[in-house]
Design an enzyme around this catalytic site. Structure first.
Site, PDB file in Angstrom:
ATOM      1  N   LYS A 114      11.444  18.626  30.377  1.00 18.75           N
ATOM      2  CA  LYS A 114      10.836  19.401  31.465  1.00 18.75           C
ATOM      3  C   LYS A 114       9.394  19.795  31.162  1.00 18.75           C
ATOM      4  O   LYS A 114       8.566  19.861  32.060  1.00 18.75           O
ATOM      5  CB  LYS A 114      11.679  20.645  31.781  1.00 18.75           C
ATOM      6  CG  LYS A 114      13.008  20.262  32.427  1.00 18.75           C
ATOM      7  CD  LYS A 114      13.626  21.359  33.249  1.00 18.75           C
ATOM      8  CE  LYS A 114      14.817  20.790  34.012  1.00 18.75           C
ATOM      9  NZ  LYS A 114      15.554  21.760  34.776  1.00 18.75           N
ATOM     10  N   LYS A 208      19.350  10.354  35.294  1.00 13.69           N
ATOM     11  CA  LYS A 208      20.342  11.153  36.040  1.00 13.69           C
ATOM     12  C   LYS A 208      19.778  11.558  37.404  1.00 13.69           C
ATOM     13  O   LYS A 208      18.563  11.720  37.561  1.00 13.69           O
ATOM     14  CB  LYS A 208      20.802  12.370  35.230  1.00 13.69           C
ATOM     15  CG  LYS A 208      19.843  13.514  35.184  1.00 13.69           C
ATOM     16  CD  LYS A 208      20.542  14.804  34.729  1.00 13.69           C
ATOM     17  CE  LYS A 208      19.561  15.957  34.903  1.00 13.69           C
ATOM     18  NZ  LYS A 208      20.120  17.240  35.100  1.00 13.69           N
ATOM     19  N   LYS A 211      17.191  17.136  40.900  1.00 13.13           N
ATOM     20  CA  LYS A 211      16.494  17.822  41.996  1.00 13.13           C
ATOM     21  C   LYS A 211      15.008  17.532  41.978  1.00 13.13           C
ATOM     22  O   LYS A 211      14.353  17.543  43.016  1.00 13.13           O
ATOM     23  CB  LYS A 211      16.658  19.337  41.831  1.00 13.13           C
ATOM     24  CG  LYS A 211      18.053  19.855  42.010  1.00 13.13           C
ATOM     25  CD  LYS A 211      18.079  21.313  41.580  1.00 13.13           C
ATOM     26  CE  LYS A 211      19.466  21.885  41.585  1.00 13.13           C
ATOM     27  NZ  LYS A 211      19.594  22.983  40.610  1.00 13.13           N
TER      28      LYS A 211
HETATM   29  N1  AQP Z   1      23.211  14.115  37.862  1.00 13.03           N
HETATM   30  C1  AQP Z   1      24.145  14.993  37.561  1.00 13.03           C
HETATM   31  N2  AQP Z   1      25.421  14.593  37.370  1.00 13.03           N
HETATM   32  C2  AQP Z   1      26.406  15.503  37.090  1.00 13.03           C
HETATM   33  N3  AQP Z   1      26.177  16.820  36.976  1.00 13.03           N
HETATM   34  C3  AQP Z   1      24.918  17.259  37.167  1.00 13.03           C
HETATM   35  N4  AQP Z   1      24.373  18.482  37.142  1.00 13.03           N
HETATM   36  C4  AQP Z   1      23.045  18.390  37.417  1.00 13.03           C
HETATM   37  N5  AQP Z   1      22.708  17.123  37.623  1.00 13.03           N
HETATM   38  C5  AQP Z   1      23.846  16.386  37.476  1.00 13.03           C
HETATM   39  C6  AQP Z   1      25.116  19.697  36.872  1.00 13.03           C
HETATM   40  O1  AQP Z   1      24.914  20.601  37.951  1.00 13.03           O
HETATM   41  C7  AQP Z   1      24.997  21.932  37.439  1.00 13.03           C
HETATM   42  C8  AQP Z   1      23.857  22.739  37.954  1.00 13.03           C
HETATM   43  O2  AQP Z   1      22.637  22.195  37.520  1.00 13.03           O
HETATM   44  P1  AQP Z   1      21.366  23.106  37.528  1.00 13.03           P
HETATM   45  O3  AQP Z   1      20.952  23.396  38.884  1.00 13.03           O
HETATM   46  O4  AQP Z   1      21.596  24.295  36.717  1.00 13.03           O
HETATM   47  O5  AQP Z   1      20.228  22.353  36.768  1.00 13.03           O
HETATM   48  P2  AQP Z   1      19.919  20.913  36.358  1.00 13.03           P
HETATM   49  O6  AQP Z   1      20.962  20.333  35.474  1.00 13.03           O
HETATM   50  O7  AQP Z   1      18.582  21.022  35.740  1.00 13.03           O
HETATM   51  O8  AQP Z   1      19.890  20.144  37.737  1.00 13.03           O
HETATM   52  P3  AQP Z   1      18.912  18.984  38.091  1.00 13.03           P
HETATM   53  O9  AQP Z   1      19.280  18.471  39.400  1.00 13.03           O
HETATM   54  O10 AQP Z   1      18.854  17.983  37.010  1.00 13.03           O
HETATM   55  O11 AQP Z   1      17.523  19.713  38.227  1.00 13.03           O
HETATM   56  P4  AQP Z   1      16.142  19.304  37.571  1.00 13.03           P
HETATM   57  O12 AQP Z   1      15.657  18.125  38.303  1.00 13.03           O
HETATM   58  O13 AQP Z   1      15.317  20.518  37.800  1.00 13.03           O
HETATM   59  O14 AQP Z   1      16.400  19.027  36.128  1.00 13.03           O
HETATM   60  C9  AQP Z   1      25.029  21.840  35.912  1.00 13.03           C
HETATM   61  O15 AQP Z   1      26.367  22.001  35.474  1.00 13.03           O
HETATM   62  C10 AQP Z   1      24.581  20.436  35.650  1.00 13.03           C
HETATM   63  O16 AQP Z   1      25.129  19.920  34.465  1.00 13.03           O
END
Ligand code: AQP
Length: 345
Positions: A114, A208, A211
């Site tokens: 990040k 993966k 968002k």
């Molecule tokens: N691609 C994924 N597959 C399965 N699980 C996922 N999670 C996120 N992406 C995937 C799970 O969703 C939960 C909440 O995630 P979060 O909002 O706390 O943050 P994150 O993991 O940082 O989500 P993103 O979408 O990947 O955001 P960015 O792009 O900001 O990094 C968690 O349980 C996570 O494991």
């Protein structure tokens, strides 16, 4: 094991809630309610580790709450709230900042991803993100944490922090009347064994679904309508070969494997079972079937989300009630931590 089983997990209100969040986390939160007491948190303190527009943040907090409720989380039987309403999360995180070691945090891959090349410009909060996450879980002395695979390393750190706190303060834990065998904090267990612990990008099967991916076509958003979902699946990157009849045949075909994983998770079937049906089929057959399934499964959830979002006062009252009930659990834990650490109160 002296700790009462309790589930805790959270989702960041950072917008663009997607199918990965749904299958990897929210859908599993719903299932866990059948067997455990659960606390589900909209982690807004985590969200502001990167810039959030204040007006949009409020909407995004309500949106994640709406997704929880629309998916089937029961806020009366369990607890749903936003993190900033319970000050003990930040309070315990400070103590954990003093327990965790710089070397431990320096190893966290999510910070490296990040912060990217511009580490000097990343917020201190982004670096300390995992200690706050440990506090989120341990301020309830939660024992089980359903998360996607990307969060496994942070969970290991939470276990290390709990262990070091228990060791550093062992004498004081005993002196304050807690069982020295158990320690004060449990070792929280990550539950990543869901059907889709790592949903991949629709544009690149090695990344993966996320968002923050600049391409909207990389993810199916929970806010997408039926046409948009179908179009994104139609345009998903694939290879020219037909689907294999057995799992072995998906090796080295990341995009194909991802679509089969999504199908299986949405249909509550195994991947083997999906391949028994679609083995030999071209993507021109499989993609429309997947699009129909995705629309049929997600539409009721997204429809309920839209209805809930039309009544923000209701969402706010759910969060307020949940926050009060979460505080009632967190406050005595934090008081005990103060006694153990040696603060006067
Ligand atoms: N691609 C994924 N597959 C399965 N699980 C996922 N999670 C996120 N992406 C995937 C799970 O969703 C939960 C909440 O995630 P979060 O909002 O706390 O943050 P994150 O993991 O940082 O989500 P993103 O979408 O990947 O955001 P960015 O792009 O900001 O990094 C968690 O349980 C996570 O494991």
């Amino acid at each position: 094991m002296a700790f009462k089983p309790l589930v805790f997990s959270g989702v960041q209100p950072t917008g663009n809630l997607h199918l990965g969040n749904y299958l990897g986390a929210i859908k599993r939160f719903v299932e866990m309610q059948k067997t455990h007491d659960c606390i589900y948190c909209v982690v807004d303190l985590h969200a502001v580790t990167v810039w959030q527009d204040p007006a949009e943040l409020k909407t995004q907090i309500r949106e994640v709450t709406a997704a929880f409720l629309a998916a089937g989380i029961d806020p009366a039987a369990h607890i749903v709230f936003n993190q900033s309403q319970v000050a003990e999360h930040a309070e315990l995180a400070w103590v954990f900042n003093c327990v965790a070691r710089m070397g431990w945090l320096n190893r966290m891959t999510q910070f490296k991803e990040k912060a990217g090349k511009d580490r000097e410009n990343a917020s201190v909060g982004l670096f300390a993100y995992p200690t706050l996450m440990a506090a989120d879980i341990l301020v309830y002395r939660a024992t089980h944490v359903p998360v996607g695979e990307d969060q496994k390393q942070h969970l290991e750190l939470a276990r290390d922090i709990a262990g070091k706190f228990n060791t550093d303060f062992a004498a004081s834990i005993a002196a304050n009347g807690h069982d020295p065998e158990d320690g004060f904090f449990p070792q929280p267990e990550p539950l990543t064994q869901g059907p889709a612990p790592r949903v991949m990008s629709l544009r690149d099967g090695t990344k993966k679904m996320s968002k923050s991916d600049p391409s909207d076509y990389s993810r199916i958003a929970l806010a997408d309508d039926a046409d948009t979902i179908a179009q994104k699946i139609r345009k998903a990157r694939t290879d020219p070969d037909a689907l294999p009849s057995e799992l072995e045949g998906l090796k080295g075909r990341a995009e194909a494997e991802n679509l089969v994983t999504i199908f299986a998770a949405l249909a509550d079937r195994t991947k083997e079972d999906v391949l028994r049906e679609y083995g030999g089929a071209q993507f021109s057959t499989f993609k429309p079937a997947l699009a129909d399934l995705a629309v049929a499964t997600l539409s009721p959830v997204t429809g309920r989300m839209r209805d809930l979002m039309a009544d923000p006062a209701h969402i706010d009252s759910v969060l307020k009630d949940g926050g009060a009930r979460a505080s009632a659990i967190a406050r005595p834990v934090m008081d005990a931590v103060k006694d153990i650490v040696g603060f006067l109160r």
